[in-house]
Design a protein around this motif. Structure first.
Motif, mmCIF file in Angstrom:
data_model
loop_
_atom_site.group_PDB
_atom_site.id
_atom_site.type_symbol
_atom_site.label_atom_id
_atom_site.label_comp_id
_atom_site.label_asym_id
_atom_site.label_seq_id
_atom_site.Cartn_x
_atom_site.Cartn_y
_atom_site.Cartn_z
ATOM 1 N N ILE A 23 -40.416 -20.773 -3.167
ATOM 2 C CA ILE A 23 -41.536 -19.820 -3.148
ATOM 3 C C ILE A 23 -42.678 -20.330 -4.018
ATOM 4 N N CYS A 75 -51.250 -9.852 -3.864
ATOM 5 C CA CYS A 75 -50.621 -9.019 -2.836
ATOM 6 C C CYS A 75 -50.426 -9.772 -1.521
ATOM 7 N N ASP A 76 -51.227 -10.794 -1.269
ATOM 8 C CA ASP A 76 -51.099 -11.561 -0.031
ATOM 9 C C ASP A 76 -49.810 -12.381 0.026
ATOM 10 N N THR A 84 -46.784 -11.429 -0.890
ATOM 11 C CA THR A 84 -45.595 -10.664 -0.499
ATOM 12 C C THR A 84 -45.387 -10.741 1.012
ATOM 13 N N ASP A 85 -46.451 -10.640 1.771
ATOM 14 C CA ASP A 85 -46.340 -10.752 3.233
ATOM 15 C C ASP A 85 -46.009 -12.178 3.651
ATOM 16 N N LEU A 86 -46.608 -13.126 2.985
ATOM 17 C CA LEU A 86 -46.417 -14.531 3.339
ATOM 18 C C LEU A 86 -44.966 -14.971 3.153
ATOM 19 N N PHE A 87 -44.315 -14.497 2.075
ATOM 20 C CA PHE A 87 -42.950 -14.936 1.773
ATOM 21 C C PHE A 87 -41.900 -13.867 2.008
ATOM 22 N N ALA A 88 -42.302 -12.693 2.461
ATOM 23 C CA ALA A 88 -41.379 -11.594 2.769
ATOM 24 C C ALA A 88 -40.443 -11.280 1.591
ATOM 25 N N VAL A 89 -41.040 -11.170 0.402
ATOM 26 C CA VAL A 89 -40.304 -10.774 -0.794
ATOM 27 C C VAL A 89 -41.074 -9.651 -1.471
ATOM 28 N N SER A 90 -40.428 -9.007 -2.427
ATOM 29 C CA SER A 90 -41.050 -7.869 -3.100
ATOM 30 C C SER A 90 -42.149 -8.303 -4.063
ATOM 31 N N GLN A 91 -43.017 -7.354 -4.396
ATOM 32 C CA GLN A 91 -44.100 -7.623 -5.346
ATOM 33 C C GLN A 91 -43.557 -8.073 -6.712
ATOM 34 N N THR A 134 -40.921 -9.770 -7.337
ATOM 35 C CA THR A 134 -40.466 -11.152 -7.188
ATOM 36 C C THR A 134 -41.652 -12.107 -7.198
#
Length: 99
Positions: A21, A38-39, A41-48, A50
């Motif tokens: 990551i 915030c961008d 979290t969507d890119l790596f599909a993990v929680s904020q 993390t």
């Protein structure tokens, strides 16, 4: 061979890059400086939380810079921070780099 300080710096950078990551974040920042936290979290599909932990590691290693835009924090790659790593890789491969 570098002095103890430069070797320590190289190890710190390598440790920071030693996670998929964090490496992905740096690749993204190289392509798109000023990316907001915030961008990721969507890119790596993990929680904020993390993403925040990974960004903190990159900040502590001096690999990224931050800029606040209202309530949002945007990150950019600090390319100068990668110079020690470029030098190390050049030394290992026999390729000379400008330092």
């Amino acid at each position: 061979m570098g002095n103890d300080d430069s070797v320590g710096r190289e190890v710190e950078i390598l440790k920071a890059l030693a996670h998929p990551i964090r490496l992905g974040v740096l690749r993204r920042l190289a392509a798109e400086p000023g990316t907001c936290a915030c961008d990721f979290t969507d890119l790596f599909a993990v929680s904020q939380p993390t993403i925040s932990a990974h960004l903190r590691t990159l900040r502590e290693a001096g690999l990224v810079t931050t800029r606040r835009e209202g309530t949002t924090i945007c990150y950019s790659l600090d390319e100068r921070a990668l110079a020690p790593l470029a030098g190390l890789l050049g030394d290992l491969t026999g390729v000379t780099t400008a330092r």
